[in-house]
Design an enzyme around this catalytic site. Structure first.
Site, PDB file in Angstrom:
ATOM      1  N   LYS A 174       0.923  -1.207   0.108  1.00 37.02           N
ATOM      2  CA  LYS A 174       0.102  -0.023  -0.136  1.00 37.02           C
ATOM      3  C   LYS A 174       0.916   1.142  -0.074  1.00 37.02           C
ATOM      4  O   LYS A 174       1.441   1.882   0.890  1.00 37.02           O
ATOM      5  CB  LYS A 174      -0.964  -0.049   1.345  1.00 37.02           C
ATOM      6  CG  LYS A 174      -2.252   0.521   1.231  1.00 37.02           C
ATOM      7  CD  LYS A 174      -2.057   2.301   0.639  1.00 37.02           C
ATOM      8  CE  LYS A 174      -1.686   3.134   2.048  1.00 37.02           C
ATOM      9  NZ  LYS A 174      -1.583   4.229   1.456  1.00 37.02           N
ATOM     10  N   GLU A 177      -0.404   7.479  -0.967  1.00 35.84           N
ATOM     11  CA  GLU A 177      -1.035   7.891  -2.099  1.00 35.84           C
ATOM     12  C   GLU A 177      -0.751   9.253  -2.774  1.00 35.84           C
ATOM     13  O   GLU A 177      -1.023   9.710  -3.810  1.00 35.84           O
ATOM     14  CB  GLU A 177      -2.483   8.238  -1.531  1.00 35.84           C
ATOM     15  CG  GLU A 177      -2.555   9.528  -0.241  1.00 35.84           C
ATOM     16  CD  GLU A 177      -2.200   8.949   0.944  1.00 35.84           C
ATOM     17  OE1 GLU A 177      -1.370   7.848   1.154  1.00 35.84           O
ATOM     18  OE2 GLU A 177      -2.694   9.498   2.056  1.00 35.84           O
ATOM     19  N   SER A 227       4.761   8.622   9.647  1.00 33.43           N
ATOM     20  CA  SER A 227       5.032   9.432  11.020  1.00 33.43           C
ATOM     21  C   SER A 227       4.661   8.736  12.150  1.00 33.43           C
ATOM     22  O   SER A 227       4.139   7.430  11.996  1.00 33.43           O
ATOM     23  CB  SER A 227       3.988  10.638  10.625  1.00 33.43           C
ATOM     24  OG  SER A 227       2.725  10.277  10.765  1.00 33.43           O
ATOM     25  N   CYS A 282      13.830  10.857   6.930  1.00 33.65           N
ATOM     26  CA  CYS A 282      13.668  10.595   8.376  1.00 33.65           C
ATOM     27  C   CYS A 282      15.002  10.625   8.964  1.00 33.65           C
ATOM     28  O   CYS A 282      15.449  10.526  10.343  1.00 33.65           O
ATOM     29  CB  CYS A 282      13.142   9.068   8.458  1.00 33.65           C
ATOM     30  SG  CYS A 282      14.118   7.743   7.954  1.00 33.65           S
ATOM     31  N   GLU A 381       9.088  17.093  14.784  1.00 29.95           N
ATOM     32  CA  GLU A 381       9.531  16.791  13.642  1.00 29.95           C
ATOM     33  C   GLU A 381       9.041  17.926  12.517  1.00 29.95           C
ATOM     34  O   GLU A 381       7.925  18.044  12.341  1.00 29.95           O
ATOM     35  CB  GLU A 381       9.137  15.421  13.187  1.00 29.95           C
ATOM     36  CG  GLU A 381       9.935  15.148  11.780  1.00 29.95           C
ATOM     37  CD  GLU A 381       9.372  13.770  11.246  1.00 29.95           C
ATOM     38  OE1 GLU A 381       8.267  13.253  11.462  1.00 29.95           O
ATOM     39  OE2 GLU A 381      10.395  13.031  10.788  1.00 29.95           O
TER      40      GLU A 381
HETATM   41  P1  NAD Z   1       2.437   9.276   7.069  1.00 25.76           P
HETATM   42  O1  NAD Z   1       2.260   8.824   8.463  1.00 25.76           O
HETATM   43  O2  NAD Z   1       1.562  10.420   6.600  1.00 25.76           O
HETATM   44  O3  NAD Z   1       1.790   8.203   5.804  1.00 25.76           O
HETATM   45  C1  NAD Z   1       2.628   6.810   5.929  1.00 25.76           C
HETATM   46  C2  NAD Z   1       1.460   5.712   5.483  1.00 25.76           C
HETATM   47  O4  NAD Z   1       0.392   5.697   6.237  1.00 25.76           O
HETATM   48  C3  NAD Z   1       0.966   6.134   4.066  1.00 25.76           C
HETATM   49  O5  NAD Z   1       1.029   5.289   3.011  1.00 25.76           O
HETATM   50  C4  NAD Z   1      -0.536   6.764   4.263  1.00 25.76           C
HETATM   51  O6  NAD Z   1      -1.325   6.570   3.268  1.00 25.76           O
HETATM   52  C5  NAD Z   1      -0.688   6.095   5.589  1.00 25.76           C
HETATM   53  N1  NAD Z   1      -1.369   6.775   6.563  1.00 25.76           N
HETATM   54  C6  NAD Z   1      -1.499   8.165   6.757  1.00 25.76           C
HETATM   55  N2  NAD Z   1      -2.534   8.288   7.612  1.00 25.76           N
HETATM   56  C7  NAD Z   1      -2.896   7.330   8.061  1.00 25.76           C
HETATM   57  C8  NAD Z   1      -4.002   6.709   9.018  1.00 25.76           C
HETATM   58  N3  NAD Z   1      -4.641   7.924   9.680  1.00 25.76           N
HETATM   59  N4  NAD Z   1      -4.279   5.610   9.186  1.00 25.76           N
HETATM   60  C9  NAD Z   1      -3.636   4.553   8.430  1.00 25.76           C
HETATM   61  N5  NAD Z   1      -2.706   4.866   7.877  1.00 25.76           N
HETATM   62  C10 NAD Z   1      -2.370   6.148   7.361  1.00 25.76           C
HETATM   63  O7  NAD Z   1       3.744   9.634   6.524  1.00 25.76           O
HETATM   64  P2  NAD Z   1       4.138  10.525   5.332  1.00 25.76           P
HETATM   65  O8  NAD Z   1       3.902  11.986   5.441  1.00 25.76           O
HETATM   66  O9  NAD Z   1       3.946   9.770   4.008  1.00 25.76           O
HETATM   67  O10 NAD Z   1       5.803  10.468   5.366  1.00 25.76           O
HETATM   68  C11 NAD Z   1       6.633  11.050   6.366  1.00 25.76           C
HETATM   69  C12 NAD Z   1       6.830  10.524   7.751  1.00 25.76           C
HETATM   70  O11 NAD Z   1       7.634   9.324   7.551  1.00 25.76           O
HETATM   71  C13 NAD Z   1       7.661  11.324   8.464  1.00 25.76           C
HETATM   72  O12 NAD Z   1       7.441  11.218   9.664  1.00 25.76           O
HETATM   73  C14 NAD Z   1       9.183  10.557   8.299  1.00 25.76           C
HETATM   74  O13 NAD Z   1      10.136  10.898   9.456  1.00 25.76           O
HETATM   75  C15 NAD Z   1       8.502   9.263   8.386  1.00 25.76           C
HETATM   76  N6  NAD Z   1       9.755   8.195   7.747  1.00 25.76           N
HETATM   77  C16 NAD Z   1      10.384   7.468   8.757  1.00 25.76           C
HETATM   78  C17 NAD Z   1      11.636   6.639   8.318  1.00 25.76           C
HETATM   79  C18 NAD Z   1      12.173   5.635   9.315  1.00 25.76           C
HETATM   80  O14 NAD Z   1      12.824   4.732   8.812  1.00 25.76           O
HETATM   81  N7  NAD Z   1      11.823   5.825  10.403  1.00 25.76           N
HETATM   82  C19 NAD Z   1      11.655   6.584   6.773  1.00 25.76           C
HETATM   83  C20 NAD Z   1      11.062   7.357   5.892  1.00 25.76           C
HETATM   84  C21 NAD Z   1       9.794   8.047   6.595  1.00 25.76           C
END
Ligand code: NAD
Length: 498
Positions: A174, A177, A227, A282, A381
């Site tokens: 997944k 988006e 996140s 990240c 962050e």
């Molecule tokens: P996000 O949490 O908004 O989305 C991540 C995934 O979760 C997406 O596929 C999204 O569709 C899904 N999602 C979003 N809201 C959701 C919800 N309420 N319920 C279920 N699924 C949901 O993250 P983002 O903005 O796409 O990415 C940036 C974040 O990812 C930053 O916080 C970054 O630090 C983190 N990140 C962490 C690592 C790591 O290895 N720790 C690596 C890359 C990115």
């Protein structure tokens, strides 16, 4: 022209029946380039069922044959490296060199996965009791799911599915988006590499789709990257339903600059860490902790250097150092931290807000000095090109700043002093440490060892831990009884008795 992004279900690419779609942008131009469906629970369940149907045959395929798919995938990716990098740049906005590096890190995961059969071997101990042999074997866990973020459209999915698939599992991805196109391209390349239908599947959507995956009884394991709030929710929901979950979350990474550090080298490393991928990593440096008298010269050099970086649209343009942010609302949120900083009494030493009518979601490098531990810039962050500078009188105070941080992804020290480096490595409150390295992100063979609120779970992504995550062990005890007329003497030791 924008297109509708397809699902991949059981080897068939098809259009979703979902009514709702989300726009996919080219962040360099603001143009809508695709529409991604927001799938509900039923459509999600149908994709999981396809992955489950492919499981018996794929898990019975010899491990070396499973691994050979990765050799073919590697070749295809190498041949199409540039096109893949261009696609990442188009949907994400990072610069082409950054996208090429992303493809390279992804290729390394495929290389690691191609070698996974030797990590699938079990242990044996013959004669653990009289005439009893013990052995362990690694079995696949079943249908595995990957839920990925927007900031590495190609690499983060590649952290997951190559290892899961070589371990004998089937997979449902997944993707974010915001950036679904690179994932779709990977699905096409896997087909070309000869992966049987149903082993790799793609579904799209947001929360309802993710909940559908977490609640599905046939899903055995979930890998999540995103996140912290969502990582924690996914972890809790998944484990209460008996699934294995590894959930990597957000970060707040510290870069500690000791008074003896090479100023020029440190400034370049800090800038690359904080402003690379426009700060949307990240492992991006978010807080520079200047120790002792290096503070003032560091801020001056940093502002001069960061201020000279070229900001602009990245598609069709190689002469750019800092590309756009992912969405206009994210740009607004990140830029908002400059007002928050000023309001809380910090000093905005370099303001990257741009006075232009550029179409892209652009923000130049920003430096905020005199940030204090209680300020929002020190605690939250930001995920954009904003580097906060805190001052510390000594290394112990810098370590204390780290202890006060709820995250624990990465941290780096810049110094020529081996003892300070050792103290930092031993005692900084984070799971990935850099010594004179601005982005201490492990390569495929090592685990991505976030701590605290940056990771929920036991077994991390990448390296041997990922093989353990995607397999379960079976232990067998064997005893064969001696028949009455057997009188066995071990021929190996026969001579030594004589
Ligand atoms: P996000 O949490 O908004 O989305 C991540 C995934 O979760 C997406 O596929 C999204 O569709 C899904 N999602 C979003 N809201 C959701 C919800 N309420 N319920 C279920 N699924 C949901 O993250 P983002 O903005 O796409 O990415 C940036 C974040 O990812 C930053 O916080 C970054 O630090 C983190 N990140 C962490 C690592 C790591 O290895 N720790 C690596 C890359 C990115």
């Amino acid at each position: 022209m924008s297109t509708s992004v397809p699902l991949l279900e059981g080897g068939t690419w098809r259009t979703s029946s979902a009514d709702e779609t989300v726009d996919v942008f080219n962040p360099s131009t603001g143009e809508v380039i695709a529409h991604v469906p927001v799938c509900g629970a039923d459509e999600t369940a149908s994709v999981v069922a396809a992955a489950a149907r492919a499981l018996p045959e794929w898990s019975a395929t010899p491990a070396v044959e499973r691994a050979r798919v990765m050799f073919r995938l590697h070749q295809l990716m190498e041949e199409q490296c540039e096109a893949l990098a261009e696609l990442v740049t188009r949907e994400h906005g990072k610069t082409l060199p950054e996208s090429r590096a992303e493809v390279q890190r992804g290729l390394e995961m495929v290389e690691f996965a191609a070698g996974v059969p030797s990590l699938l071997m079990g242990d044996t101990l013959p004669n653990i009791a009289t005439d009893v042999d013990a052995e362990t074997m690694r079995h696949p866990v079943g249908v595995c799911v990957g839920i990925t973020p927007y900031n590495f459209p190609l690499m983060v999915p590649l952290w997951m599915f190559p290892v899961a698939i070589v371990c004998g599992n089937t997979f449902v991805l997944k993707p974010s988006e915001k950036v679904p196109l690179s994932a779709v391209r990977m699905g096409q390349l896997l087909e070309e590499a000869g992966l049987p239908a149903g082993v790799f599947n793609i579904v799209h959507g947001g929360r309802a789709c993710v909940d559908g995956l977490l609640e599905h009884p046939l899903v055995a394991a979930v890998s999540f990257v995103g996140s912290t709030a969502v990582a924690k929710a996914v972890y809790e929901k998944g484990i209460t339903r008996g699934k294995r979950v590894q959930a990597a979350g957000g970060a707040k990474n510290h870069l500690v600059i000791m008074p003896d550090a090479d100023l020029d080298q440190s400034v370049k490393a800090l800038s690359a860490s904080a402003y690379g991928c426009a700060g949307q990593r990240c492992m991006a440096g978010s807080v520079a902790v200047a120790v002792g008298e290096i503070g003032d010269p560091l801020v001056k050099e940093l502002c001069d250097y960061a201020g000279s970086l070229r900001v602009g649209p990245t598609d069709k343009n190689e002469d750019v150092d800092v590309g756009p942010l992912i969405r206009p609302e994210h740009l607004e949120r990140v830029a908002g931290y400059l007002d928050i900083a000023a309001g809380e009494g910090a000093d905005v030493a370099l303001d990257g807000r741009r006075n232009t009518t550029d179409a892209g979601f652009l923000l130049g490098p920003c430096v905020v000095d005199q940030v204090q531990p209680q300020m929002r810039l020190a605690r939250e962050e930001i995920f954009g090109p904003v580097l906060s500078v805190m001052r510390a009188p000594d290394l112990e105070s810098a370590l204390a700043i780290g202890r006060g941080c709820p995250y624990g992804n990465g941290a780096s020290i810049f110094t020529r002093d081996g003892y300070a480096a050792r103290q930092f490595k031993q005692h900084f409150n984070a799971g990935m440490i850099g010594i004179n390295v601005g982005v201490p992100a492990p390569m495929a063979w090592f685990p991505f060892t976030g701590w605290n609120q940056s990771f929920f779970g036991d077994l991390h992504i990448q390296g041997t831990e990922s093989v353990h995550f995607y397999t379960r062990q079976k232990m067998t005890l064997t005893r064969w009884f001696e028949s009455a007329d057997d009188s066995f003497q071990d021929p190996v030791w026969k001579n030594s008795k004589e």
